[in-house]
Scaffold this motif. Structure first.
Motif, PDB file in Angstrom:
ATOM      1  N   SER A 174      36.664  -6.989 -41.504  1.00 14.39           N
ATOM      2  CA  SER A 174      35.343  -7.545 -41.764  1.00 14.39           C
ATOM      3  C   SER A 174      35.455  -8.405 -43.019  1.00 14.39           C
ATOM      4  N   GLN A 175      34.619  -9.411 -43.119  1.00 16.19           N
ATOM      5  CA  GLN A 175      34.592 -10.305 -44.282  1.00 16.19           C
ATOM      6  C   GLN A 175      35.975 -10.910 -44.569  1.00 16.19           C
ATOM      7  N   SER A 176      36.644 -11.338 -43.516  1.00 15.76           N
ATOM      8  CA  SER A 176      37.950 -11.981 -43.679  1.00 15.76           C
ATOM      9  C   SER A 176      38.090 -13.089 -42.640  1.00 15.76           C
ATOM     10  N   LYS A 177      39.277 -13.698 -42.585  1.00 11.57           N
ATOM     11  CA  LYS A 177      39.501 -14.814 -41.673  1.00 11.57           C
ATOM     12  C   LYS A 177      39.744 -14.384 -40.232  1.00 11.57           C
ATOM     13  N   GLY A 178      40.229 -13.145 -40.029  1.00  8.64           N
ATOM     14  CA  GLY A 178      40.535 -12.732 -38.669  1.00  8.64           C
ATOM     15  C   GLY A 178      41.359 -11.471 -38.601  1.00  8.64           C
ATOM     16  N   ILE A 179      42.299 -11.416 -37.649  1.00 10.55           N
ATOM     17  CA  ILE A 179      43.175 -10.264 -37.443  1.00 10.55           C
ATOM     18  C   ILE A 179      44.453 -10.467 -38.266  1.00 10.55           C
ATOM     19  N   TYR A 180      44.884  -9.412 -38.936  1.00 13.94           N
ATOM     20  CA  TYR A 180      46.091  -9.470 -39.763  1.00 13.94           C
ATOM     21  C   TYR A 180      47.150  -8.520 -39.210  1.00 13.94           C
ATOM     22  N   PHE A 181      48.396  -8.724 -39.636  1.00 10.79           N
ATOM     23  CA  PHE A 181      49.463  -7.804 -39.254  1.00 10.79           C
ATOM     24  C   PHE A 181      50.439  -7.636 -40.415  1.00 10.79           C
ATOM     25  N   ALA A 182      51.198  -6.546 -40.380  1.00 11.40           N
ATOM     26  CA  ALA A 182      52.216  -6.258 -41.391  1.00 11.40           C
ATOM     27  C   ALA A 182      53.293  -5.418 -40.742  1.00 11.40           C
ATOM     28  N   GLU A 183      54.364  -5.153 -41.494  1.00 10.35           N
ATOM     29  CA  GLU A 183      55.457  -4.313 -41.019  1.00 10.35           C
ATOM     30  C   GLU A 183      55.578  -3.096 -41.933  1.00 10.35           C
ATOM     31  N   LEU A 184      55.660  -1.906 -41.327  1.00  9.54           N
ATOM     32  CA  LEU A 184      55.841  -0.668 -42.085  1.00  9.54           C
ATOM     33  C   LEU A 184      57.285  -0.202 -41.944  1.00  9.54           C
ATOM     34  N   ASP A 185      57.974  -0.040 -43.074  1.00  6.17           N
ATOM     35  CA  ASP A 185      59.332   0.506 -43.096  1.00  6.17           C
ATOM     36  C   ASP A 185      59.213   2.028 -43.070  1.00  6.17           C
ATOM     37  N   SER A 186      59.532   2.633 -41.931  1.00  4.83           N
ATOM     38  CA  SER A 186      59.323   4.070 -41.766  1.00  4.83           C
ATOM     39  C   SER A 186      60.323   4.921 -42.527  1.00  4.83           C
ATOM     40  N   SER A 187      61.395   4.320 -43.055  1.00  2.71           N
ATOM     41  CA  SER A 187      62.344   5.086 -43.864  1.00  2.71           C
ATOM     42  C   SER A 187      61.861   5.242 -45.299  1.00  2.71           C
ATOM     43  N   LYS A 188      60.978   4.322 -45.733  1.00  2.00           N
ATOM     44  CA  LYS A 188      60.507   4.339 -47.117  1.00  2.00           C
ATOM     45  C   LYS A 188      58.987   4.465 -47.239  1.00  2.00           C
ATOM     46  N   GLY A 189      58.268   4.168 -46.167  1.00  2.00           N
ATOM     47  CA  GLY A 189      56.813   4.118 -46.252  1.00  2.00           C
ATOM     48  C   GLY A 189      56.332   2.863 -46.953  1.00  2.00           C
ATOM     49  N   ALA A 190      57.142   1.802 -46.903  1.00  2.00           N
ATOM     50  CA  ALA A 190      56.796   0.544 -47.566  1.00  2.00           C
ATOM     51  C   ALA A 190      56.129  -0.394 -46.567  1.00  2.00           C
ATOM     52  N   LEU A 191      54.980  -0.943 -46.955  1.00  2.00           N
ATOM     53  CA  LEU A 191      54.231  -1.860 -46.098  1.00  2.00           C
ATOM     54  C   LEU A 191      54.352  -3.279 -46.636  1.00  2.00           C
ATOM     55  N   SER A 192      54.707  -4.217 -45.754  1.00  2.00           N
ATOM     56  CA  SER A 192      54.802  -5.615 -46.175  1.00  2.00           C
ATOM     57  C   SER A 192      53.403  -6.178 -46.417  1.00  2.00           C
ATOM     58  N   LYS A 193      53.345  -7.307 -47.088  1.00  2.00           N
ATOM     59  CA  LYS A 193      52.063  -7.950 -47.351  1.00  2.00           C
ATOM     60  C   LYS A 193      51.444  -8.408 -46.034  1.00  2.00           C
ATOM     61  N   PRO A 194      50.208  -8.003 -45.735  1.00  2.00           N
ATOM     62  CA  PRO A 194      49.573  -8.419 -44.480  1.00  2.00           C
ATOM     63  C   PRO A 194      49.451  -9.936 -44.366  1.00  2.00           C
ATOM     64  N   LYS A 195      49.707 -10.439 -43.142  1.00  2.16           N
ATOM     65  CA  LYS A 195      49.611 -11.859 -42.849  1.00  2.16           C
ATOM     66  C   LYS A 195      48.543 -12.084 -41.780  1.00  2.16           C
ATOM     67  N   LEU A 196      47.971 -13.268 -41.786  1.00  2.59           N
ATOM     68  CA  LEU A 196      46.977 -13.614 -40.776  1.00  2.59           C
ATOM     69  C   LEU A 196      47.668 -13.834 -39.435  1.00  2.59           C
ATOM     70  N   ALA A 197      47.271 -13.059 -38.413  1.00  7.73           N
ATOM     71  CA  ALA A 197      47.841 -13.205 -37.075  1.00  7.73           C
ATOM     72  C   ALA A 197      47.068 -14.207 -36.239  1.00  7.73           C
ATOM     73  N   LEU A 198      45.740 -14.223 -36.419  1.00  4.77           N
ATOM     74  CA  LEU A 198      44.895 -15.162 -35.689  1.00  4.77           C
ATOM     75  C   LEU A 198      43.540 -15.255 -36.388  1.00  4.77           C
ATOM     76  N   GLU A 199      43.084 -16.473 -36.594  1.00  6.71           N
ATOM     77  CA  GLU A 199      41.762 -16.659 -37.167  1.00  6.71           C
ATOM     78  C   GLU A 199      40.728 -16.505 -36.061  1.00  6.71           C
ATOM     79  N   ILE A 200      39.833 -15.534 -36.234  1.00  2.82           N
ATOM     80  CA  ILE A 200      38.819 -15.243 -35.225  1.00  2.82           C
ATOM     81  C   ILE A 200      37.647 -14.555 -35.908  1.00  2.82           C
ATOM     82  N   LYS A 201      36.451 -14.752 -35.397  1.00  3.94           N
ATOM     83  CA  LYS A 201      35.248 -14.241 -36.052  1.00  3.94           C
ATOM     84  C   LYS A 201      34.994 -12.768 -35.729  1.00  3.94           C
ATOM     85  N   ASP A 202      34.802 -11.974 -36.768  1.00  3.00           N
ATOM     86  CA  ASP A 202      34.398 -10.567 -36.667  1.00  3.00           C
ATOM     87  C   ASP A 202      35.259  -9.730 -35.709  1.00  3.00           C
ATOM     88  N   PRO A 203      36.573  -9.670 -35.923  1.00  3.50           N
ATOM     89  CA  PRO A 203      37.434  -8.844 -35.067  1.00  3.50           C
ATOM     90  C   PRO A 203      37.481  -7.395 -35.581  1.00  3.50           C
TER      91      PRO A 203
END
Length: 376
Positions: A32-61
């Motif tokens: 909510s209150q953003s450009k759209g849908i975002y995605f990131a990668e979680l490293d399951s060996s460390k619990g480290a999450l990459s910086k979320p990136k915009l996957a698609l600009e779309i209204k109120d996803p």
């Protein structure tokens, strides 16, 4: 010489088997209150999450659902030009994590807030909170959505003087057997039951179940993998109710309700939000939102047993307004989204005990993360 050649090979095999190579899992965020849908990668060996990136600009996803084939993703959306009605968007998942829009369809109801896909990937179901209704669609071979194939308007009121003056369909879920769908209506304290026809993409009325207690506000639910129990999170009462399948096809029988908060907690201005079951099936997690920014936001952990469950602990959520959270497929990490603090907190999960512990890591987020779904 043979020994020197063998050791590196053996060591590499051990490291790969232990996960030291850092297996990553892709995760998508409805917002909510953003450009759209975002995605990131979680490293399951460390619990480290990459910086979320915009996957698609779309209204109120706001809410997302991933197709069982993992090649498509669906979301609630707005701005279709269909009056006050909201919509559903179908998207293709690209190899790099970005999304490509396939099409959009009207839900024929106001304020869609939840979406789910049946087990065969042929039917998409939507709950329209603002309109108090549910809608279903066929999913075509290319992932596109048909026009709405069925639409059902809920009726009635509840006991709460402010939040239950009419129906507010908050979510809809298929059962593990994929024979029925269950729409939780916060406004009327009922779970509306529908017979599911995946191939036709239709829902047919099949009765309802009352969530007993008055002013409960059923919001979300999760089925146990074996289909023996359904756990319902009640937003207005900050509680968790458990049901089992009834004697008639698709029906449900109430078992018990427990508070998601410690016994001495003042529930005023507290609200339940999301519920998840650990991948090993032994534990249930529920998020509690503080409506007044007093720092009472939390995650409660329950242990499951035959025909019941018990609250084990309640831990600070480390974010404001944890509307959604999720546990990664390995069962070792939990991501908690702060809708109003605009961040994501990472917790370590102990699969054997269910205990969660904040890792000390929080990532800023562009807007409010209000749905968290892992691809794998």
């Amino acid at each position: 010489m043979k020994t020197k050649r063998f050791l590196p090979t053996a060591l590499a095999a051990i490291l790969l088997a232990s996960g030291v190579h850092g297996k990553t899992t892709r995760v998508y965020f409805g917002t909510s209150q953003s450009k759209g849908i975002y995605f990131a990668e979680l490293d399951s060996s460390k619990g480290a999450l990459s910086k979320p990136k915009l996957a698609l600009e779309i209204k109120d996803p706001g809410f997302l659902a991933i197709h069982p084939g993992k090649q498509f993703i669906y979301s609630t959306t707005a701005g279709l030009g269909d009056g006050e009605n909201g919509g559903m968007a179908a998207m293709k998942i690209n190899e790099d994590g970005s999304l490509s829009l396939i099409n959009k369809q009207s839900t024929r109801g106001r304020g869609p807030c939840h979406v789910s896909v049946d087990a065969t990937g042929q039917c998409l179901m939507a709950a329209n909170y603002g309109g108090g209704s549910v809608t279903s669609f066929r999913i075509l071979e290319d992932g596109a959505l048909s026009e709405a194939q069925s639409f059902h308007q809920h009726e009635g009121t509840g006991e709460h003087p402010k939040r239950q003056q009419g129906p507010y369909a908050h979510s809809i879920f298929p059962n593990p057997g994929n024979t029925h769908a269950y729409a939780l209506d916060l406004g009327i304290d009922k779970i509306m039951i529908y017979r599911l026809d995946p191939k036709a993409g239709t829902l047919t009325e099949s009765g309802f179940t009352v969530v007993p207690g008055g002013s409960m506000g059923p919001r979300h639910m999760k089925w146990s993998a074996d289909g023996k129990h359904a756990y319902v999170l009640n937003e207005l009462d900050s509680s968790l109710s458990v049901f089992k399948p009834g004697k008639n096809a698709g029906s449900m029988e109430f078992i018990q309700t427990l508070s998601t908060l410690p016994g001495n907690t003042d529930k005023e201005d507290m609200a339940g939000a999301e519920i998840r079951i650990h991948p090993n099936g032994k534990f249930i997690y529920a998020s509690n939102r503080d409506l007044t920014e007093q720092g009472r936001d939390s995650i409660s952990v329950f242990s499951r047993f035959e025909d019941g469950f018990q609250r084990m602990e309640t831990t600070p959520a480390q974010v404001w307004f944890p509307r959604n959270f999720n546990i990664d497929p390995t069962g070792q990490w939990m991501l908690v989204g702060g809708q109003k603090s605009h961040d994501i907190a990472i917790f370590k999960v102990a699969p054997k005990t269910g205990h969660i512990e904040y890792t000390g890591t929080k990532l800023p987020f562009d807007g409010g993360p209000i749905c968290i779904e892992f691809l794998d």
